[in-house]
Design a protein around this motif. Structure first.
Motif, short mmCIF file in Angstrom:
data_model
loop_
_atom_site.label_atom_id
_atom_site.label_comp_id
_atom_site.label_asym_id
_atom_site.label_seq_id
_atom_site.Cartn_x
_atom_site.Cartn_y
_atom_site.Cartn_z
N PRO A 1 0.40 -1.44 0.34
CA PRO A 1 0.12 -0.25 -0.05
C PRO A 1 1.10 1.02 0.09
O PRO A 1 0.37 2.24 -0.42
CB PRO A 1 -1.04 -0.31 1.10
N GLU A 2 2.17 1.12 0.61
CA GLU A 2 2.33 2.69 0.73
C GLU A 2 3.15 2.59 -0.54
O GLU A 2 3.65 3.78 -1.14
CB GLU A 2 3.87 2.41 1.36
N GLU A 3 3.98 1.87 -1.27
CA GLU A 3 4.47 1.84 -2.77
C GLU A 3 3.29 2.53 -3.32
O GLU A 3 3.48 3.30 -4.55
CB GLU A 3 5.08 0.72 -3.24
N LEU A 4 2.32 1.94 -3.67
CA LEU A 4 1.47 2.49 -4.25
C LEU A 4 1.32 3.12 -3.98
O LEU A 4 0.55 4.27 -5.44
CB LEU A 4 0.33 1.42 -3.71
N LEU A 5 0.58 4.16 -2.89
CA LEU A 5 0.24 5.68 -2.72
C LEU A 5 1.16 6.70 -2.89
O LEU A 5 0.63 7.37 -3.83
CB LEU A 5 0.50 5.83 -1.13
N LYS A 6 1.82 6.19 -3.00
CA LYS A 6 3.66 6.77 -3.66
C LYS A 6 3.92 7.04 -4.99
O LYS A 6 3.62 8.27 -5.24
CB LYS A 6 5.26 6.03 -3.47
N GLN A 7 3.13 6.02 -5.69
CA GLN A 7 2.78 6.09 -7.17
C GLN A 7 1.80 6.64 -8.03
O GLN A 7 1.70 8.16 -8.08
CB GLN A 7 3.07 4.66 -8.16
N LEU A 8 0.54 6.73 -6.95
CA LEU A 8 -0.77 7.54 -7.04
C LEU A 8 -0.67 9.26 -6.66
O LEU A 8 -1.29 10.04 -7.78
CB LEU A 8 -1.54 6.78 -6.01
N LYS A 9 -0.01 9.39 -5.66
CA LYS A 9 0.58 10.87 -6.09
C LYS A 9 1.56 11.33 -6.84
O LYS A 9 1.43 12.39 -7.49
CB LYS A 9 1.25 10.82 -4.55
N GLN A 10 2.35 10.51 -7.41
CA GLN A 10 2.88 10.60 -8.79
C GLN A 10 1.74 11.30 -10.07
O GLN A 10 1.82 12.16 -10.75
CB GLN A 10 3.74 10.04 -9.02
N HIS A 11 1.08 10.01 -10.16
CA HIS A 11 0.33 10.26 -10.86
C HIS A 11 -1.41 11.76 -10.49
O HIS A 11 -0.88 12.23 -11.44
CB HIS A 11 -0.85 9.22 -11.41
N GLN A 12 -0.95 11.85 -8.98
CA GLN A 12 -2.00 13.25 -8.97
C GLN A 12 -1.31 14.48 -9.55
O GLN A 12 -1.73 15.38 -9.63
CB GLN A 12 -2.03 12.63 -7.76
N LEU A 13 -0.13 14.32 -9.18
CA LEU A 13 0.38 15.87 -9.50
C LEU A 13 1.11 16.26 -11.00
O LEU A 13 0.66 17.17 -11.43
CB LEU A 13 1.62 15.79 -8.81
N LYS B 1 6.48 -4.02 -19.39
CA LYS B 1 7.50 -3.54 -17.81
C LYS B 1 7.78 -2.27 -16.99
O LYS B 1 8.67 -2.87 -16.45
CB LYS B 1 8.77 -2.46 -19.68
N MET B 2 6.37 -2.39 -17.07
CA MET B 2 5.63 -1.93 -15.05
C MET B 2 5.83 -3.23 -14.54
O MET B 2 5.81 -4.32 -14.53
CB MET B 2 5.12 -1.33 -15.48
N THR B 3 6.52 -2.89 -13.55
CA THR B 3 6.50 -3.63 -11.97
C THR B 3 4.96 -3.23 -11.87
O THR B 3 3.82 -2.64 -12.46
CB THR B 3 6.95 -2.93 -10.66
N LEU B 4 4.80 -4.40 -10.63
CA LEU B 4 2.89 -4.53 -10.52
C LEU B 4 2.01 -3.34 -10.17
O LEU B 4 1.28 -2.75 -10.23
CB LEU B 4 2.64 -6.39 -9.63
N VAL B 5 3.45 -2.78 -8.99
CA VAL B 5 2.51 -1.50 -8.72
C VAL B 5 2.51 -0.74 -9.05
O VAL B 5 1.25 -0.47 -9.23
CB VAL B 5 3.52 -1.29 -7.51
N GLN B 6 3.48 -0.29 -9.98
CA GLN B 6 2.90 0.70 -10.80
C GLN B 6 1.82 0.23 -11.94
O GLN B 6 1.35 1.24 -12.66
CB GLN B 6 4.26 0.43 -12.30
#
Length: 269
Positions: A64-76, A97-102
């Motif tokens: 969840p933490e890694e996922l939220l970090k990626q989502l914050k980038q999308h939000q920005l 080529k993306m990770t599962l989190v990405q």
């Protein structure tokens, strides 16, 4: 998540038919998971045929933490241009080529910002949902992701990406299965839509047969679908099965104002 055919409107009606006691809960067509999260079953097997959706549930549970970090980038970076660029990832080789989190973050971002929360792909499996015009989409929903992650970890939840029939093979007497398949079209001009465009008449018949086998095995079974004559044809003459007719408010057009009551059924036994 937003989900076409999501069960939030139907939850009070579904709740009326939840068995007082049951073993393992099975939900072969998970979608946005509104009923699962309301039920909060301690032991469950949840599944969907959409691999991107399943990956998203897995990452909410596991990272969840890694996922939220990626989502914050999308939000920005959120904009129409950014959305369309990310949508192209299943065409230009980036997705593989993306990770599962990405991949999970891409799915959730597109779900939150695409038109009407649709997830629709063409015959090549490429997303073709237009950009949705939302003022402030809640892309990195920290509270919800952490709450759902805790539930998925605290309970015994198996998450799979398989055919619905395979998912319920291990269902035993006293277990509870809820089917929420792609709905039968309500008019001749409709079609079996959402991400399961191949879920047509033959699949509805196969689902009915699985439903009957589980019922005869002593499994608590429940199914939601459109209120159309085919439901009576498929389920109307099964001993011990009841068809309840309900109405819910659904979005039926492109604008929020185009909402109306539509007929649905809850088949249970």
């Amino acid at each position: 998540m937003k989900w076409v055919g999501g069960k939030r409107q139907l939850l009070p009606e579904l709740a009326k038919h939840v068995p007082e006691h049951f073993g393992t809960y099975f939900e072969p067509f998970l979608g946005g998971g509104a009923f699962l999260l309301t039920l909060s079953a301690e032991n469950a097997v949840i599944n969907d045929f959409n691999p991107e959706l399943v990956i998203s549930w897995l990452m909410v549970r596991d990272k969840p933490e890694e996922l939220l970090k990626q989502l914050k980038q999308h939000q920005l970076n959120h904009s129409k241009e950014y959305y369309l660029h990310l949508r192209e990832a299943d065409r230009d080789g980036r997705l593989e080529k993306m990770t599962l989190v990405q991949r999970a973050a891409r799915f959730i971002y597109m779900n939150k910002t695409g038109f009407n929360g649709l997830w629709r792909v063409n015959k090549k499996g490429q997303n073709n949902v237009p950009f949705g015009s939302y003022n402030k989409p809640n892309i990195a929903d920290k509270d919800t992701i952490k709450t759902v992650s805790r539930y998925l970890n605290d309970a015994t939840i198996k998450i799979t990406n398989a055919d619905f029939e395979k998912v319920v093979l291990d269902a035993q007497t006293g277990d509870f299965v809820y089917f929420d398949p792609p709905y039968i079209p309500i008019s001749e001009t409709s079609s079996f839509t959402a991400y399961s465009s191949d879920f047509g008449y033959d699949q509805q018949v196969r689902l009915r047969d699985v439903f009957v086998r589980l019922h005869q095995k002593g499994v608590h079974v429940m199914l939601s679908n459109s209120d159309v004559p085919l439901i009576e044809e498929l389920y109307g003459h099964i001993e011990g099965i009841v068809i309840d007719h309900v109405s819910v408010t659904r979005m039926v057009g492109a604008k929020a104002s185009s909402r109306k009551k539509v007929g649905e059924v809850i088949v249970h036994g």
